[in-house]
Design a protein around this motif. Structure first.
Motif, PDB file in Angstrom:
ATOM      1  N   PHE A  41       0.838  -1.203   0.000  1.00 35.72           N
ATOM      2  CA  PHE A  41       0.000   0.000   0.000  1.00 35.72           C
ATOM      3  C   PHE A  41       0.873   1.254   0.000  1.00 35.72           C
ATOM      4  O   PHE A  41       0.705   2.151  -0.834  1.00 35.72           O
ATOM      5  N   VAL A  42       1.831   1.304   0.918  1.00 32.79           N
ATOM      6  CA  VAL A  42       2.726   2.464   1.020  1.00 32.79           C
ATOM      7  C   VAL A  42       3.608   2.566  -0.220  1.00 32.79           C
ATOM      8  O   VAL A  42       3.818   3.655  -0.758  1.00 32.79           O
ATOM      9  N   LEU A  43       4.100   1.457  -0.690  1.00 33.72           N
ATOM     10  CA  LEU A  43       5.003   1.433  -1.844  1.00 33.72           C
ATOM     11  C   LEU A  43       4.323   1.968  -3.102  1.00 33.72           C
ATOM     12  O   LEU A  43       4.880   2.818  -3.805  1.00 33.72           O
ATOM     13  N   ILE A  44       3.126   1.522  -3.378  1.00 31.79           N
ATOM     14  CA  ILE A  44       2.417   1.959  -4.588  1.00 31.79           C
ATOM     15  C   ILE A  44       2.122   3.457  -4.523  1.00 31.79           C
ATOM     16  O   ILE A  44       2.433   4.206  -5.462  1.00 31.79           O
ATOM     17  N   LEU A  45       1.526   3.893  -3.425  1.00 30.84           N
ATOM     18  CA  LEU A  45       1.135   5.304  -3.327  1.00 30.84           C
ATOM     19  C   LEU A  45       2.342   6.233  -3.271  1.00 30.84           C
ATOM     20  O   LEU A  45       2.342   7.290  -3.916  1.00 30.84           O
ATOM     21  N   SER A  46       3.364   5.859  -2.535  1.00 31.04           N
ATOM     22  CA  SER A  46       4.550   6.725  -2.479  1.00 31.04           C
ATOM     23  C   SER A  46       5.276   6.757  -3.816  1.00 31.04           C
ATOM     24  O   SER A  46       5.778   7.809  -4.226  1.00 31.04           O
ATOM     25  N   ASN A  47       5.320   5.646  -4.531  1.00 27.99           N
ATOM     26  CA  ASN A  47       5.935   5.641  -5.863  1.00 27.99           C
ATOM     27  C   ASN A  47       5.217   6.608  -6.803  1.00 27.99           C
ATOM     28  O   ASN A  47       5.857   7.346  -7.555  1.00 27.99           O
ATOM     29  N   ILE A  48       3.892   6.600  -6.764  1.00 23.28           N
ATOM     30  CA  ILE A  48       3.119   7.488  -7.643  1.00 23.28           C
ATOM     31  C   ILE A  48       3.415   8.950  -7.316  1.00 23.28           C
ATOM     32  O   ILE A  48       3.734   9.749  -8.207  1.00 23.28           O
ATOM     33  N   VAL A  49       3.311   9.319  -6.049  1.00 23.24           N
ATOM     34  CA  VAL A  49       3.517  10.715  -5.654  1.00 23.24           C
ATOM     35  C   VAL A  49       4.956  11.153  -5.915  1.00 23.24           C
ATOM     36  O   VAL A  49       5.195  12.249  -6.428  1.00 23.24           O
ATOM     37  N   ILE A  50       5.912  10.300  -5.602  1.00 29.02           N
ATOM     38  CA  ILE A  50       7.321  10.652  -5.818  1.00 29.02           C
ATOM     39  C   ILE A  50       7.611  10.836  -7.299  1.00 29.02           C
ATOM     40  O   ILE A  50       8.342  11.749  -7.686  1.00 29.02           O
ATOM     41  N   ALA A 122       3.698   3.149 -10.441  1.00 33.97           N
ATOM     42  CA  ALA A 122       2.631   2.390  -9.783  1.00 33.97           C
ATOM     43  C   ALA A 122       2.789   0.896 -10.072  1.00 33.97           C
ATOM     44  O   ALA A 122       2.676   0.062  -9.163  1.00 33.97           O
ATOM     45  N   LEU A 123       3.069   0.557 -11.328  1.00 34.84           N
ATOM     46  CA  LEU A 123       3.252  -0.851 -11.695  1.00 34.84           C
ATOM     47  C   LEU A 123       4.473  -1.445 -11.000  1.00 34.84           C
ATOM     48  O   LEU A 123       4.445  -2.602 -10.569  1.00 34.84           O
ATOM     49  N   ASP A 124       5.529  -0.655 -10.886  1.00 37.79           N
ATOM     50  CA  ASP A 124       6.712  -1.107 -10.154  1.00 37.79           C
ATOM     51  C   ASP A 124       6.346  -1.373  -8.689  1.00 37.79           C
ATOM     52  O   ASP A 124       6.753  -2.381  -8.119  1.00 37.79           O
ATOM     53  N   GLY A 125       5.576  -0.481  -8.097  1.00 37.25           N
ATOM     54  CA  GLY A 125       5.138  -0.661  -6.717  1.00 37.25           C
ATOM     55  C   GLY A 125       4.308  -1.914  -6.541  1.00 37.25           C
ATOM     56  O   GLY A 125       4.463  -2.648  -5.554  1.00 37.25           O
ATOM     57  N   VAL A 126       3.436  -2.182  -7.487  1.00 40.74           N
ATOM     58  CA  VAL A 126       2.616  -3.394  -7.437  1.00 40.74           C
ATOM     59  C   VAL A 126       3.507  -4.635  -7.539  1.00 40.74           C
ATOM     60  O   VAL A 126       3.376  -5.575  -6.746  1.00 40.74           O
ATOM     61  N   GLY A 127       4.425  -4.645  -8.504  1.00 44.23           N
ATOM     62  CA  GLY A 127       5.294  -5.808  -8.708  1.00 44.23           C
ATOM     63  C   GLY A 127       6.196  -6.082  -7.519  1.00 44.23           C
ATOM     64  O   GLY A 127       6.264  -7.216  -7.023  1.00 44.23           O
ATOM     65  N   ILE A 128       6.882  -5.059  -7.048  1.00 43.88           N
ATOM     66  CA  ILE A 128       7.771  -5.223  -5.886  1.00 43.88           C
ATOM     67  C   ILE A 128       6.947  -5.553  -4.649  1.00 43.88           C
ATOM     68  O   ILE A 128       7.326  -6.405  -3.841  1.00 43.88           O
ATOM     69  N   GLY A 129       5.797  -4.907  -4.502  1.00 39.78           N
ATOM     70  CA  GLY A 129       4.920  -5.181  -3.361  1.00 39.78           C
ATOM     71  C   GLY A 129       4.402  -6.608  -3.353  1.00 39.78           C
ATOM     72  O   GLY A 129       4.352  -7.265  -2.309  1.00 39.78           O
ATOM     73  N   LEU A 130       4.015  -7.106  -4.520  1.00 34.69           N
ATOM     74  CA  LEU A 130       3.564  -8.497  -4.614  1.00 34.69           C
ATOM     75  C   LEU A 130       4.696  -9.468  -4.303  1.00 34.69           C
ATOM     76  O   LEU A 130       4.487 -10.480  -3.626  1.00 34.69           O
ATOM     77  N   GLY A 131       5.890  -9.160  -4.799  1.00 38.74           N
ATOM     78  CA  GLY A 131       7.042 -10.008  -4.504  1.00 38.74           C
ATOM     79  C   GLY A 131       7.352 -10.052  -3.013  1.00 38.74           C
ATOM     80  O   GLY A 131       7.632 -11.110  -2.443  1.00 38.74           O
ATOM     81  N   PHE A 132       7.285  -8.899  -2.366  1.00 37.44           N
ATOM     82  CA  PHE A 132       7.529  -8.815  -0.923  1.00 37.44           C
ATOM     83  C   PHE A 132       6.431  -9.561  -0.157  1.00 37.44           C
ATOM     84  O   PHE A 132       6.725 -10.339   0.749  1.00 37.44           O
ATOM     85  N   THR A 133       5.184  -9.347  -0.556  1.00 41.74           N
ATOM     86  CA  THR A 133       4.062 -10.014   0.105  1.00 41.74           C
ATOM     87  C   THR A 133       4.153 -11.525  -0.057  1.00 41.74           C
ATOM     88  O   THR A 133       3.958 -12.274   0.907  1.00 41.74           O
ATOM     89  N   LEU A 134       4.455 -11.977  -1.259  1.00 40.89           N
ATOM     90  CA  LEU A 134       4.593 -13.410  -1.515  1.00 40.89           C
ATOM     91  C   LEU A 134       5.707 -14.003  -0.654  1.00 40.89           C
ATOM     92  O   LEU A 134       5.531 -15.050  -0.021  1.00 40.89           O
ATOM     93  N   ALA A 135       6.845 -13.334  -0.618  1.00 37.11           N
ATOM     94  CA  ALA A 135       7.970 -13.841   0.169  1.00 37.11           C
ATOM     95  C   ALA A 135       7.620 -13.927   1.647  1.00 37.11           C
ATOM     96  O   ALA A 135       7.879 -14.955   2.297  1.00 37.11           O
ATOM     97  N   LEU A 136       7.036 -12.875   2.204  1.00 35.41           N
ATOM     98  CA  LEU A 136       6.680 -12.881   3.624  1.00 35.41           C
ATOM     99  C   LEU A 136       5.634 -13.937   3.933  1.00 35.41           C
ATOM    100  O   LEU A 136       5.715 -14.618   4.966  1.00 35.41           O
ATOM    101  N   THR A 137       4.668 -14.110   3.048  1.00 33.24           N
ATOM    102  CA  THR A 137       3.621 -15.098   3.272  1.00 33.24           C
ATOM    103  C   THR A 137       4.195 -16.514   3.234  1.00 33.24           C
ATOM    104  O   THR A 137       3.858 -17.350   4.087  1.00 33.24           O
ATOM    105  N   VAL A 138       5.067 -16.788   2.276  1.00 35.71           N
ATOM    106  CA  VAL A 138       5.666 -18.120   2.171  1.00 35.71           C
ATOM    107  C   VAL A 138       6.548 -18.411   3.386  1.00 35.71           C
ATOM    108  O   VAL A 138       6.478 -19.503   3.972  1.00 35.71           O
TER     109      VAL A 138
END
Length: 189
Positions: A41-50, A122-138
């Protein structure tokens, strides 16, 4: 761009970033999932604004500006979590404010969002965020299964698991073995 964060530039298994929340919040799969989604959430929104602010920010102050943007979204996240999912906020506690200094978020702001347009960021934030979420969940799932015989809180193995896996040593062991497996799998492709 979206798949880069999942495999090629996975923040946990390849780039080895964000180790504090990775090791500290993954005692269960649900904790890993929740922390990953909060960070995304933070990654996507901060990437867009930055990406929108970057052309107007002088080089000498871009890092402090990025940190203020990230801190703003972390504060918004905290307030939303306290209002709508207080149990999640209580579980993750101290680790939510630490998203401000998570090197994944600041690193993507510096390396990507500051140099690309809002959509790409935004797409970068989604991709990196999904990768981080997947890793933490696994990682959380493996630790939870081995440590307590459950998955996402549902007990399926009677008795107690191996206590070390829900404690700090288990986090290091699981992370190390999963990094080896992940990188072995990625190199075969």
């Amino acid at each position: 761009m979206l798949t880069d964060g999942l495999v090629k530039n996975n923040p946990v298994f390849v780039l080895v970033l964000g180790m504090c929340p990775t090791l500290a919040t993954t005692s269960s799969a649900i904790n890993g999932l929740e922390m990953g989604v909060a960070t995304m959430f933070v990654l996507i929104l901060s990437n867009i604004v930055i990406s929108l602010l970057a052309p107007a920010v002088p080089d000498k102050v871009h890092i402090p500006v990025y940190i203020v943007v990230i801190a703003t979204f972390v504060t918004v996240l905290q307030l939303l979590m306290q209002a709508f999912v207080p149990s999640v906020y209580e579980t993750l506690g101290l680790f939510i404010p630490l998203i401000v200094v998570n090197c994944i978020v600041l690193g993507r702001a510096e390396a990507f969002a500051g140099k690309h347009n809002a959509l790409e960021s935004a797409l970068d934030g989604v991709g990196i965020g999904l990768g981080f979420t997947l890793a933490l969940t696994v990682i959380g799932l493996v630790r939870e299964v081995l440590g307590s015989g459950s998955a996402f809180g549902f007990k399926f193995i009677p008795g107690d698991g191996i206590l070390a896996f829900v404690m700090a040593p288990g986090a290091f062991l699981v992370l190390g073995y999963l990094m080896v497996l992940f990188n072995k799998f990625v190199k075969k492709q």
